[in-house]
Design an enzyme around this catalytic site. Structure first.
Site, short mmCIF file in Angstrom:
data_model
loop_
_atom_site.label_atom_id
_atom_site.label_comp_id
_atom_site.label_asym_id
_atom_site.label_seq_id
_atom_site.Cartn_x
_atom_site.Cartn_y
_atom_site.Cartn_z
CE LYS A 158 81.31 64.65 37.76
NZ LYS A 158 82.03 65.32 38.86
CE1 TYR A 203 82.01 65.19 34.04
CE2 TYR A 203 80.09 64.59 32.74
CZ TYR A 203 80.65 65.31 33.77
OH TYR A 203 79.86 66.13 34.53
CB SER A 259 76.57 65.07 36.15
OG SER A 259 75.97 65.31 34.90
C1 UD1 Z 1 76.37 67.29 28.99
C2 UD1 Z 1 75.98 66.44 30.17
C3 UD1 Z 1 76.39 67.07 31.47
C4 UD1 Z 1 77.84 67.43 31.45
C5 UD1 Z 1 78.08 68.38 30.29
C6 UD1 Z 1 79.55 68.75 30.25
C7 UD1 Z 1 73.91 65.24 29.77
C8 UD1 Z 1 72.43 65.29 29.82
N1 UD1 Z 1 74.53 66.32 30.22
O1 UD1 Z 1 75.55 68.40 28.98
O2 UD1 Z 1 76.18 66.16 32.51
O3 UD1 Z 1 78.20 68.05 32.66
O4 UD1 Z 1 77.72 67.71 29.08
O5 UD1 Z 1 79.89 69.41 29.09
O6 UD1 Z 1 74.52 64.29 29.33
N2 UD1 Z 1 73.96 72.63 21.80
C9 UD1 Z 1 73.81 73.20 20.53
N3 UD1 Z 1 74.86 73.90 20.01
C10 UD1 Z 1 76.05 74.07 20.67
C11 UD1 Z 1 76.18 73.50 21.96
C12 UD1 Z 1 75.12 72.78 22.47
O7 UD1 Z 1 72.76 73.08 19.90
O8 UD1 Z 1 76.96 74.72 20.12
C13 UD1 Z 1 72.84 71.89 22.39
C14 UD1 Z 1 73.14 70.43 22.65
O9 UD1 Z 1 72.83 69.66 21.54
C15 UD1 Z 1 72.23 70.17 23.85
C16 UD1 Z 1 72.14 71.52 24.57
O10 UD1 Z 1 72.58 72.48 23.63
O11 UD1 Z 1 70.95 69.85 23.39
C17 UD1 Z 1 73.02 71.57 25.79
O12 UD1 Z 1 74.33 71.16 25.46
P1 UD1 Z 1 75.56 71.29 26.47
O13 UD1 Z 1 75.61 72.66 27.02
O14 UD1 Z 1 76.76 70.77 25.76
O15 UD1 Z 1 75.16 70.37 27.67
P2 UD1 Z 1 74.74 68.83 27.72
O16 UD1 Z 1 75.12 68.10 26.52
O17 UD1 Z 1 73.32 68.79 28.14
#
Ligand code: UD1
Length: 341
Positions: A157, A153, A126
């Site tokens: 990795k 987690y 990841s």
């Molecule tokens: C993170 C990890 C990834 C891991 C994944 C598992 C990093 C960069 N990535 O992904 O390796 O496999 O978690 O879950 O550390 N968001 C919102 N509202 C929501 C959900 C998410 O605004 O309800 C935003 C988050 O703040 C983020 C983006 O959407 O900025 C993506 O979030 P998400 O899909 O949870 O993935 P990561 O946090 O990037």
């Protein structure tokens, strides 16, 4: 015919990869304990490919039964190892479960591969291993330093990558390809397979599609005060089918190219970062569905911005993630609608 063993092959990325492997002529054996997936995924794979993959309901921690799969299928030439626990928040609450599952599974797998003389491994890693890259490392390439993990987690990795490197050092026959995924989203265009979120989704896209479907009242955007053009976080969202195809290229390369490093690492991303607000806007215009959302405070532990430099995968694997984002978001929406019926 060559057979690939796919652990975690009924999961989200695993199932899409099984489809692409079978479409490329590989036989596939799935090993999965169904802890976070559904047996009906096999029907979806069969409906798409016209063939049912072999399936073994085995936990990778169960050494005897895992080993027996390799005894039964003598034609395994390579393994793609997806099976792992993957929820960041849960890993903070249950660290031992994460270390046990994610480390124990890989140690068993490498032991069994060595005993059976299976020497090709593709491993699901990841972009989380990079943490928040320093400015000069954005977009992030494979040479950027790994940062101390912020969750068990993420730590598993990193440890898994290290275990693979140590084993490849000790066993000269072993070849390994470590794939660092950015943010996989979307579903197969047939909507016969996709992501099955367990309970309230943590990840952005399932939350978006569930909100669009009226299952959730509103999407919360975690923060608009980051140091990014619109203030929301930036990620590299990659279509899961494009991602799946990279695995086939990785396997093809292992089976055909002799003079390569024994451990190769590839970033799998699009090379383009999109903010949370951009994803919302694209979703609305691609599907015509209005999203109810509000800006709330930052989510603890979130990384501000990360996206991939994917040139190495483009050039060496001959692979590119090029599905337009609107098509990807439509595939996620089509899948969500199918889940309702
Ligand atoms: C993170 C990890 C990834 C891991 C994944 C598992 C990093 C960069 N990535 O992904 O390796 O496999 O978690 O879950 O550390 N968001 C919102 N509202 C929501 C959900 C998410 O605004 O309800 C935003 C988050 O703040 C983020 C983006 O959407 O900025 C993506 O979030 P998400 O899909 O949870 O993935 P990561 O946090 O990037």
């Amino acid at each position: 015919m060559s057979r690939i063993l796919v652990t975690g092959g009924t999961g989200y990325i695993g199932s899409h990869t099984v489809v692409e492997l079978m479409a490329s002529g590989y036989d596939v054996t799935i090993v999965d304990n169904l802890s976070n997936s559904n047996i009906e995924v096999l029907n979806g794979i069969e409906a798409i490919t016209g063939k049912r993959p072999d399936f073994e309901n085995v936990d990778c921690l169960d050494f005897m039964n895992f080993n027996a799969v390799f005894d039964r299928f003598k034609d395994i030439v390579g393994v793609i190892h997806f099976a792992a626990s993957k929820a960041v928040g849960e890993s903070v609450l249950k660290p031992l479960m994460y270390y046990n599952n994610n480390i124990g599974s890989l140690v068993n797998l490498l032991t069994i591969m060595q005993q059976h003389g299976v020497n090709n491994l593709v491993f699901s890693s990841s972009c989380t291993v990079y943490g928040q890259p320093d400015e000069e490392h954005l977009p992030v390439d494979e040479t950027a330093p790994r940062k101390t993990a912020t969750s068990p987690y993420g730590n598993t990795k990193q440890i898994n990558e290290d275990i693979i490197c140590d084993q490849a050092h000790a066993v000269p026959e072993l070849k390994a390809t470590i794939l660092r995924y950015f943010n996989p989203i979307g579903a197969h265009p047939t909507a016969l397979i996709g992501e099955l979120p367990n309970g309230v989704p943590n990840n952005l896209l399932p939350f978006v599609t569930q909100t669009a479907a009226g299952i959730r009242e509103k999407l919360r955007v975690f923060g608009d005060d980051y140091n990014t053009p619109d203030g929301s976080c930036i990620r590299d969202y990659i279509y899961v089918v494009d991602l799946a195809k990279a695995h086939v290229q990785a396997i093809n390369r292992m089976l055909t190219v002799q003079d390569r490093d024994r451990v190769e690492v590839f970033n799998l991303g699009t090379g383009r970062g999109l903010s949370v607000l951009e994803i919302i806007r694209h979703f609305e215009s691609a599907t015509g569905v209005k999203l109810n959302y509000e800006i709330v405070g930052r989510r603890e532990g979130d990384i501000e911005q990360v996206w991939a430099k994917a040139d190495k995968a483009n050039n060496v694997l001959g692979w590119k993630a090029d599905t337009p984002i609107d098509d990807v978001l439509r595939s996620a929406w089509k899948w969500q609608q199918r889940l309702e019926h």
